[in-house]
Enzyme design. Structure first.
Site, PDB file in Angstrom:
ATOM      1  N   MET A 236      57.852   5.864  14.731  1.00  0.00           N
ATOM      2  CA  MET A 236      59.128   6.467  14.318  1.00  0.00           C
ATOM      3  C   MET A 236      59.793   7.250  15.449  1.00  0.00           C
ATOM      4  SD  MET A 236      59.434   5.794  11.054  1.00  0.00           S
ATOM      5  CE  MET A 236      58.402   5.150   9.749  1.00  0.00           C
TER       6      MET A 236
ATOM      7  N   HIS B 218      44.077   8.700  21.033  1.00  0.00           N
ATOM      8  CA  HIS B 218      44.616   9.492  19.928  1.00  0.00           C
ATOM      9  C   HIS B 218      43.578  10.530  19.514  1.00  0.00           C
ATOM     10  CE1 HIS B 218      47.369   6.054  19.405  1.00  0.00           C
ATOM     11  NE2 HIS B 218      48.129   6.842  18.663  1.00  0.00           N
TER      12      HIS B 218
ATOM     13  N   LYS C  48      41.849   9.832  14.125  1.00  0.00           N
ATOM     14  CA  LYS C  48      42.609   8.603  13.844  1.00  0.00           C
ATOM     15  C   LYS C  48      41.664   7.478  13.451  1.00  0.00           C
ATOM     16  CE  LYS C  48      46.157   5.404  15.526  1.00  0.00           C
ATOM     17  NZ  LYS C  48      46.877   5.317  14.242  1.00  0.00           N
TER      18      LYS C  48
HETATM   19  N1  LIG Z   1      54.857   5.636  12.074  1.00  0.00           N
HETATM   20  C1  LIG Z   1      54.625   6.638  12.927  1.00  0.00           C
HETATM   21  O1  LIG Z   1      55.465   6.976  13.794  1.00  0.00           O
HETATM   22  C2  LIG Z   1      53.338   7.372  12.852  1.00  0.00           C
HETATM   23  C3  LIG Z   1      52.360   6.918  12.042  1.00  0.00           C
HETATM   24  N2  LIG Z   1      51.220   7.621  11.891  1.00  0.00           N
HETATM   25  C4  LIG Z   1      50.279   7.105  10.917  1.00  0.00           C
HETATM   26  O2  LIG Z   1      50.320   7.923   9.762  1.00  0.00           O
HETATM   27  C5  LIG Z   1      49.065   7.880   9.095  1.00  0.00           C
HETATM   28  C6  LIG Z   1      48.611   9.292   8.795  1.00  0.00           C
HETATM   29  O3  LIG Z   1      48.341   9.960   9.984  1.00  0.00           O
HETATM   30  P1  LIG Z   1      47.870  11.505   9.965  1.00  0.00           P
HETATM   31  O4  LIG Z   1      48.816  12.322   9.173  1.00  0.00           O
HETATM   32  O5  LIG Z   1      47.621  11.864  11.375  1.00  0.00           O
HETATM   33  O6  LIG Z   1      46.498  11.385   9.165  1.00  0.00           O
HETATM   34  P2  LIG Z   1      45.742  12.499   8.308  1.00  0.00           P
HETATM   35  O7  LIG Z   1      44.359  12.021   8.157  1.00  0.00           O
HETATM   36  O8  LIG Z   1      45.992  13.837   8.870  1.00  0.00           O
HETATM   37  O9  LIG Z   1      46.483  12.448   6.892  1.00  0.00           O
HETATM   38  C7  LIG Z   1      46.293  11.470   5.933  1.00  0.00           C
HETATM   39  C8  LIG Z   1      46.374  12.155   4.579  1.00  0.00           C
HETATM   40  O10 LIG Z   1      46.480  11.165   3.565  1.00  0.00           O
HETATM   41  C9  LIG Z   1      45.669  11.577   2.466  1.00  0.00           C
HETATM   42  N3  LIG Z   1      45.340  10.420   1.648  1.00  0.00           N
HETATM   43  C10 LIG Z   1      44.345   9.540   1.765  1.00  0.00           C
HETATM   44  N4  LIG Z   1      44.409   8.597   0.819  1.00  0.00           N
HETATM   45  C11 LIG Z   1      45.471   8.898   0.072  1.00  0.00           C
HETATM   46  C12 LIG Z   1      46.083   8.291  -1.053  1.00  0.00           C
HETATM   47  N5  LIG Z   1      45.597   7.197  -1.623  1.00  0.00           N
HETATM   48  N6  LIG Z   1      47.177   8.862  -1.570  1.00  0.00           N
HETATM   49  C13 LIG Z   1      47.673   9.970  -1.025  1.00  0.00           C
HETATM   50  N7  LIG Z   1      47.135  10.592   0.041  1.00  0.00           N
HETATM   51  C14 LIG Z   1      46.060  10.054   0.589  1.00  0.00           C
HETATM   52  C15 LIG Z   1      44.500  12.213   3.135  1.00  0.00           C
HETATM   53  O11 LIG Z   1      43.898  13.071   2.207  1.00  0.00           O
HETATM   54  P3  LIG Z   1      42.343  12.950   1.893  1.00  0.00           P
HETATM   55  O12 LIG Z   1      41.740  13.976   2.734  1.00  0.00           O
HETATM   56  O13 LIG Z   1      42.315  13.246   0.456  1.00  0.00           O
HETATM   57  O14 LIG Z   1      41.882  11.565   2.214  1.00  0.00           O
HETATM   58  C16 LIG Z   1      45.142  12.988   4.266  1.00  0.00           C
HETATM   59  O15 LIG Z   1      45.560  14.263   3.860  1.00  0.00           O
HETATM   60  C17 LIG Z   1      48.154   7.055  10.008  1.00  0.00           C
HETATM   61  O16 LIG Z   1      48.142   5.737   9.562  1.00  0.00           O
HETATM   62  C18 LIG Z   1      48.849   7.134  11.363  1.00  0.00           C
HETATM   63  O17 LIG Z   1      48.559   6.061  12.206  1.00  0.00           O
HETATM   64  C19 LIG Z   1      50.993   8.783  12.565  1.00  0.00           C
HETATM   65  C20 LIG Z   1      51.927   9.257  13.426  1.00  0.00           C
HETATM   66  C21 LIG Z   1      53.184   8.589  13.651  1.00  0.00           C
HETATM   67  O1  LIG Z   2      47.886   8.199  14.233  1.00  0.00           O
HETATM   68  C1  LIG Z   2      48.712   8.618  15.074  1.00  0.00           C
HETATM   69  O2  LIG Z   2      48.672   9.762  15.554  1.00  0.00           O
HETATM   70  C2  LIG Z   2      49.778   7.721  15.495  1.00  0.00           C
HETATM   71  N1  LIG Z   2      49.891   6.580  14.891  1.00  0.00           N
HETATM   72  C3  LIG Z   2      50.888   5.608  15.135  1.00  0.00           C
HETATM   73  C4  LIG Z   2      50.258   4.310  15.593  1.00  0.00           C
HETATM   74  O3  LIG Z   2      49.147   3.997  15.178  1.00  0.00           O
HETATM   75  O4  LIG Z   2      50.906   3.576  16.340  1.00  0.00           O
HETATM   76  C5  LIG Z   2      51.966   6.089  16.066  1.00  0.00           C
HETATM   77  C6  LIG Z   2      51.459   6.982  17.152  1.00  0.00           C
HETATM   78  O5  LIG Z   2      50.644   6.243  18.005  1.00  0.00           O
HETATM   79  C7  LIG Z   2      50.701   8.153  16.553  1.00  0.00           C
END
Ligand SMILES: NC(=O)C1=CN([C@@H]2O[C@H](COP(=O)(O)OP(=O)(O)OC[C@H]3O[C@@H](n4cnc5c(N)ncnc54)[C@H](OP(=O)(O)O)[C@@H]3O)[C@@H](O)[C@H]2O)C=CC1
Ligand SMILES: O=C(O)C1=N[C@H](C(=O)O)C[C@H](O)C1
Length: 342
Positions: free
Chosen positions: A192, A225, A229
């Site tokens: 994003m 990362h 992750k």
């Molecule tokens: N598109 C983009 O630009 C980006 C994408 N990402 C992606 O975003 C995702 C999340 O990253 P991040 O925030 O760092 O990860 P985190 O592990 O910090 O957060 C994930 C959260 O989701 C919760 N969760 C798990 N299963 C469920 C469910 N079924 N319903 C609701 N909540 C749930 C987890 O809670 P619990 O502890 O209960 O499992 C946890 O709090 C990853 O796939 C990452 O790659 C990250 C950064 C940028």
């Molecule tokens: O999990 C992350 O932190 C990120 N996830 C995304 C990815 O898997 O490409 C974007 C960025 O790399 C951060």
């Protein structure tokens, strides 16, 4: 040595370098200083696409500020929290409900000055319909875990709930098919961050216009990362698929993942204060005879670049829904192309 450097964001730096190197050797601290995260300027006014100037009077109208309800799933996660905060900053209505199995005191989480009630994900199917009734025009943002991507998408589709899907991993083909078949409004992207999206767009254009230009080249990919992750970088996979179209032979499981904090600091050059949230990517190409090499890097510290981009995506989707756009499934390149990123 020919090199070009692009400073992408105060919280991030991207470098694209062309130089003669022969291997993906351990990194010196990166050529481009990774600056400390600085808060992004908040959008005070709506973007040009929603600004209605009163041309006839020569006076610009006060731009309408977009405000619609946004539910962030899951606010307990690192990205979810960052997006919820960015949404509040941008003046969106943060719905005080989220889902997670994580236990929080009194089942509530404080984000900005709001209390968000956290429900178990198993309750989402029961709870979401009433939230949709209470908050017409609701958009859900999904930042959960790779294992939840497909089931969550199915639920949003079943409910006809527009979604910005930032979560990576899961079965991506199935994800797209599910959303396409259900004909819901959605933005899906593993990336994003505006400047990284622009880089990805450039890669797609290059791959489309010059297929096989790098035929025979050897590709090495490293991504680092935070240790939490769970999957291989979705962004790296998207960039690699462009290199494949450019004629490079590469298997996704050849990506070198760095998740060890010590290696991240000492070899990759990640600033210690960003071990909990960084995304460093490096792609190194070498010609068959080893005389030419290319190196592309995009290195992001912190999460504000993605959180702001996610809010842009939600605003973009909202305007598409309001205008009854025929096209319903978008990616971030669409959002960037239409000038919808601040
Ligand atoms: N598109 C983009 O630009 C980006 C994408 N990402 C992606 O975003 C995702 C999340 O990253 P991040 O925030 O760092 O990860 P985190 O592990 O910090 O957060 C994930 C959260 O989701 C919760 N969760 C798990 N299963 C469920 C469910 N079924 N319903 C609701 N909540 C749930 C987890 O809670 P619990 O502890 O209960 O499992 C946890 O709090 C990853 O796939 C990452 O790659 C990250 C950064 C940028
Ligand atoms: O999990 C992350 O932190 C990120 N996830 C995304 C990815 O898997 O490409 C974007 C960025 O790399 C951060």
């Amino acid at each position: 040595m020919l090199s070009a450097t692009i400073a992408a964001h105060p919280a991030a730096a991207a470098a694209i370098t062309l130089r003669q190197r022969h291997s993906l050797r351990p990194r010196q601290p990166l050529r481009v200083p990774i600056g400390a995260a600085a808060p992004r300027r908040r959008m005070e006014t709506a973007r040009p696409s929603v600004v209605k100037a009163v041309a006839s009077q020569g006076v610009p109208a006060v731009p309408p500020k977009l405000s619609f309800p946004i539910l962030v799933n899951s606010c307990t996660g690192k990205m979810g929290k960052a997006v919820a905060e960015a949404a509040v900053s941008a003046g969106l209505q943060l719905v005080p409900v989220s889902f997670s199995a994580t236990e929080v005191p009194d089942g509530k989480l404080k984000i900005c000055d709001r209390e968000i009630r956290i429900h178990d994900p198993s309750e989402s199917e029961k709870i979401l319909p009433s939230i949709m009734e209470e908050y017409p025009d609701l958009i859900v943002v999904d930042y959960t875990v790779p294992d939840a991507v497909n089931a969550n998408a199915e639920l949003y589709c079943k409910l006809g709930l527009p979604v910005v899907m930032g979560t990576t991993g899961g079965n991506r083909q199935l994800l797209h098919k599910t959303v396409q078949d259900a004909n819901i409004y959605a933005v899906i992207s593993p990336q994003m961050g505006k400047q990284v999206v622009a880089f990805l767009a450039a890669m797609e254009i290059m791959a489309g216009q010059f297929p096989d230009a790098f035929s025979g080249y050897k590709l090495e990919v490293m991504e680092s990362h935070q240790a939490t992750k769970l999957d291989v970088s979705g962004t790296a996979k998207a960039v690699i698929s462009c290199f494949q179209k450019l004629g490079v032979s590469f298997d996704m499981d050849e990506v070198k993942l760095v998740r060890d904090p010590e290696e991240q600091v000492n070899v990759v050059g990640v600033p210690e204060e960003h071990l909990e949230g960084h995304a460093f990517h490096m792609y190194h190409l070498t010609s068959p005879d080893g005389t030419v090499s290319f190196e592309f890097q995009h290195n992001v510290c912190g999460r504000s670049i993605y959180a702001e981009g996610t809010v842009d995506a939600a605003m973009f989707l909202y305007t598409k829904i309001q205008s009854g756009a025929g096209k319903k499934l978008y990616d971030m390149i669409d959002v960037l192309r239409e000038g919808n990123m601040r």
